[in-house]
Design a protein around this motif. Structure first.
Motif, PDB file in Angstrom:
ATOM      1  N   UNK A 130       0.759  -1.144   0.004  1.00  0.00           N
ATOM      2  CA  UNK A 130       0.078   0.203  -0.024  1.00  0.00           C
ATOM      3  C   UNK A 130       0.788   1.327   0.026  1.00  0.00           C
ATOM      4  N   UNK A 131       1.865   1.172   0.840  1.00  0.00           N
ATOM      5  CA  UNK A 131       2.711   2.316   0.847  1.00  0.00           C
ATOM      6  C   UNK A 131       3.411   2.630  -0.403  1.00  0.00           C
ATOM      7  N   UNK A 132       4.237   1.561  -1.190  1.00  0.00           N
ATOM      8  CA  UNK A 132       4.581   1.641  -2.444  1.00  0.00           C
ATOM      9  C   UNK A 132       3.886   2.113  -3.546  1.00  0.00           C
ATOM     10  N   UNK A 133       2.710   1.643  -3.618  1.00  0.00           N
ATOM     11  CA  UNK A 133       1.627   2.090  -4.555  1.00  0.00           C
ATOM     12  C   UNK A 133       1.062   3.579  -4.388  1.00  0.00           C
ATOM     13  N   UNK A 134       1.114   3.886  -3.321  1.00  0.00           N
ATOM     14  CA  UNK A 134       0.689   5.358  -2.978  1.00  0.00           C
ATOM     15  C   UNK A 134       1.870   6.259  -3.483  1.00  0.00           C
ATOM     16  N   UNK A 135       3.048   5.865  -3.182  1.00  0.00           N
ATOM     17  CA  UNK A 135       4.099   6.792  -3.579  1.00  0.00           C
ATOM     18  C   UNK A 135       4.431   6.820  -5.036  1.00  0.00           C
ATOM     19  N   UNK A 136       4.171   5.670  -5.837  1.00  0.00           N
ATOM     20  CA  UNK A 136       4.203   5.494  -7.160  1.00  0.00           C
ATOM     21  C   UNK A 136       3.046   6.425  -7.715  1.00  0.00           C
ATOM     22  N   UNK A 137       1.917   6.462  -7.309  1.00  0.00           N
ATOM     23  CA  UNK A 137       0.696   7.309  -7.465  1.00  0.00           C
ATOM     24  C   UNK A 137       1.083   8.773  -7.361  1.00  0.00           C
ATOM     25  N   UNK A 138       1.696   9.268  -6.409  1.00  0.00           N
ATOM     26  CA  UNK A 138       2.097  10.791  -6.224  1.00  0.00           C
ATOM     27  C   UNK A 138       3.329  11.031  -6.953  1.00  0.00           C
ATOM     28  N   UNK A 139       4.174  10.103  -7.459  1.00  0.00           N
ATOM     29  CA  UNK A 139       5.293  10.413  -8.057  1.00  0.00           C
ATOM     30  C   UNK A 139       5.045  10.489  -9.665  1.00  0.00           C
ATOM     31  N   UNK A 140       4.214   9.854 -10.068  1.00  0.00           N
ATOM     32  CA  UNK A 140       3.803   9.612 -11.535  1.00  0.00           C
ATOM     33  C   UNK A 140       3.583  11.074 -12.152  1.00  0.00           C
ATOM     34  N   UNK A 141       2.650  11.798 -11.762  1.00  0.00           N
ATOM     35  CA  UNK A 141       2.544  13.123 -12.380  1.00  0.00           C
ATOM     36  C   UNK A 141       3.868  13.908 -12.690  1.00  0.00           C
ATOM     37  N   UNK A 142       4.790  13.911 -11.770  1.00  0.00           N
ATOM     38  CA  UNK A 142       6.100  14.689 -11.604  1.00  0.00           C
ATOM     39  C   UNK A 142       6.730  14.208 -12.700  1.00  0.00           C
ATOM     40  N   UNK A 143       6.963  12.814 -12.663  1.00  0.00           N
ATOM     41  CA  UNK A 143       7.843  12.223 -13.593  1.00  0.00           C
ATOM     42  C   UNK A 143       7.522  12.551 -15.146  1.00  0.00           C
ATOM     43  N   UNK A 144       6.286  12.490 -15.426  1.00  0.00           N
ATOM     44  CA  UNK A 144       5.536  12.644 -16.725  1.00  0.00           C
ATOM     45  C   UNK A 144       5.953  14.002 -17.106  1.00  0.00           C
ATOM     46  N   UNK A 145       5.770  15.004 -16.036  1.00  0.00           N
ATOM     47  CA  UNK A 145       6.351  16.481 -16.459  1.00  0.00           C
ATOM     48  C   UNK A 145       7.486  16.521 -16.850  1.00  0.00           C
ATOM     49  N   UNK A 146       8.474  15.837 -16.250  1.00  0.00           N
ATOM     50  CA  UNK A 146       9.857  15.813 -16.322  1.00  0.00           C
ATOM     51  C   UNK A 146      10.160  15.237 -17.563  1.00  0.00           C
ATOM     52  N   UNK A 147       9.411  14.143 -18.164  1.00  0.00           N
ATOM     53  CA  UNK A 147       9.763  13.602 -19.502  1.00  0.00           C
ATOM     54  C   UNK A 147       8.935  14.700 -20.556  1.00  0.00           C
ATOM     55  N   UNK A 148       8.214  15.600 -20.153  1.00  0.00           N
ATOM     56  CA  UNK A 148       7.822  16.697 -21.121  1.00  0.00           C
ATOM     57  C   UNK A 148       8.565  17.765 -21.120  1.00  0.00           C
ATOM     58  N   UNK A 149       9.263  18.162 -20.120  1.00  0.00           N
ATOM     59  CA  UNK A 149      10.347  18.984 -20.235  1.00  0.00           C
ATOM     60  C   UNK A 149      11.773  18.573 -20.990  1.00  0.00           C
ATOM     61  N   UNK A 150      12.192  17.207 -20.787  1.00  0.00           N
ATOM     62  CA  UNK A 150      13.199  16.657 -21.601  1.00  0.00           C
ATOM     63  C   UNK A 150      12.985  16.614 -22.992  1.00  0.00           C
ATOM     64  N   UNK A 151      11.639  16.126 -23.305  1.00  0.00           N
ATOM     65  CA  UNK A 151      11.315  16.221 -24.721  1.00  0.00           C
ATOM     66  C   UNK A 151      11.252  17.696 -25.415  1.00  0.00           C
ATOM     67  N   UNK A 152      10.725  18.500 -24.482  1.00  0.00           N
ATOM     68  CA  UNK A 152      10.827  19.967 -25.257  1.00  0.00           C
ATOM     69  C   UNK A 152      12.164  20.418 -25.478  1.00  0.00           C
ATOM     70  N   UNK A 153      13.218  20.250 -24.790  1.00  0.00           N
ATOM     71  CA  UNK A 153      14.394  20.555 -25.165  1.00  0.00           C
ATOM     72  C   UNK A 153      15.378  19.889 -26.027  1.00  0.00           C
ATOM     73  N   UNK A 154      14.624  18.629 -26.570  1.00  0.00           N
ATOM     74  CA  UNK A 154      15.211  18.004 -27.636  1.00  0.00           C
ATOM     75  C   UNK A 154      15.614  16.538 -27.588  1.00  0.00           C
ATOM     76  N   UNK A 155      15.433  16.265 -26.197  1.00  0.00           N
ATOM     77  CA  UNK A 155      15.908  14.776 -25.964  1.00  0.00           C
ATOM     78  C   UNK A 155      14.931  13.822 -26.619  1.00  0.00           C
ATOM     79  N   UNK A 156      15.502  12.658 -26.874  1.00  0.00           N
ATOM     80  CA  UNK A 156      14.349  11.682 -27.506  1.00  0.00           C
ATOM     81  C   UNK A 156      13.908  10.857 -26.252  1.00  0.00           C
TER      82      UNK A 156
END
Length: 321
Positions: free
Chosen positions: A140-166
């Motif tokens: 339960x603790x691990x799944x709650x942490x992943x749910x909380x981290x996922x939006x930040x991780x996706x936004x970090x992917x977005x910033x990486x893609x916008x600066x030109x990273x594959x």
């Protein structure tokens, strides 16, 4: 005269949980606790493990539990252990149940005067139940942490893609910048794609293994973009907003249903607490009725009603979003 037996049982059960957690940390170190700033994958690599060796170890840990569902005793723990990503192997968990049961039995022998069959039954229940409670809490603790981290991780992917990273580089950046548990999960995906596996398949496999809807959304978005093209950064930006909105809605539903959940727990737990209290205050209170033929059936009926109450209350507040 006040009976101390219920308090002793509680103390032994808490000691069982502490023992299981202590053994886990001793065998795998603090990197397994999900509290460090550096995720476990990077820490294993810093200790001298090669990239391929670390990937093989992490993949084994992530998939070993679902492969062992055919084991009778272990099948009830497989799904929880998979979500918790317990580093113990299935055979080690079963051995741990046995060791903890023996420890609980000796604790009951030294601290109580109950009969041998009762000590064996209670010790076994504490061993199996303690390990199950420990795994369930970690899942339960691990799944709650992943749910909380996922939006930040996706936004970090977005910033990486916008600066030109594959996208593969964006995944690698997330694996280095995000803490556990999501950091190690993304690190495994980064390593698998580096060795030739399709990133969409990796994300889909992770989503199915963790049984998380938001990860399925991410896997589908990446797969569709690979097949039909489009601006992946904009797609993931919209997905991040959807995930955050779902997360807020989950929190709101959780707050609204909290009263009903705690009411169900209180209604089911109060008779047990009352029984413990009566035994503490007046240990011989039930002596006159314990010898009657209806006592055991009545106890079973009460236990069935308590379980039914938990099931009904859980189904009433189990709102799908």
């Amino acid at each position: 005269m006040i009976s101390a037996a219920p308090i002793i049982y509680i103390i032994i059960f808490v000691a069982v949980l502490a023992m299981v957690q202590g053994l886990y940390l001793v065998m795998f170190g603090k990197s397994i606790s999900m509290n460090g700033k550096v995720n476990r994958r990077l820490e294993l690599m810093e200790k001298g493990g090669g990239r391929e060796q670390v990937l093989e170890q992490l993949r084994k840990e992530m998939t070993q539990h679902m492969k062992s569902q055919s084991i009778p005793i272990y099948s009830i723990l497989a799904i929880k252990a998979q979500k918790a990503n317990i580093a113990f192997s299935p055979s080690q968990i079963i051995m741990l149940m046995g060791v903890v049961s023996v420890v609980a039995f000796f604790g009951l022998t030294m601290m109580t005067a109950t009969s041998l069959p009762v000590r064996i039954g209670v010790g076994t229940a504490m061993g199996i139940g303690g390990v199950f409670v420990w795994i369930s809490a970690k899942a339960n603790k691990r799944m709650a942490m992943i749910e909380e981290q996922l939006p930040e991780a996706v936004e970090l992917m977005v910033r990486s893609l916008r600066v030109g990273h594959p996208f593969s580089s964006a995944i690698s950046i997330v694996s280095k910048e995000v803490a556990d548990p999501l950091g190690t999960e993304m690190g495994v995906i980064s390593d698998e794609t580096a060795y030739g596996r399709d990133v969409g398949e990796c994300l889909k496999a992770m989503a199915e293994r963790l049984d998380m809807q938001d990860l399925r959304f991410l896997a589908v978005a990446v797969t569709i973009q690979q097949q039909s093209g489009g601006n992946l950064a904009e797609i993931l930006d919209g997905l991040a907003k959807v995930i955050r909105a779902r997360f807020r809605l989950f929190r709101r539903v959780k707050a609204i249903t909290a009263e009903a959940k705690w009411s169900g727990k209180l209604l089911s737990g109060f008779p047990i607490l009352a029984l413990i209290g009566i035994n503490l205050i007046q240990p011989d209170y039930f002596d006159e009725v314990m010898g009657t033929s209806i006592f055991i059936p009545a106890c079973l009926v009460v236990a069935a009603f308590l379980v039914a109450n938990l099931i009904v209350m859980r189904s009433l507040v189990n709102i799908k979003v």
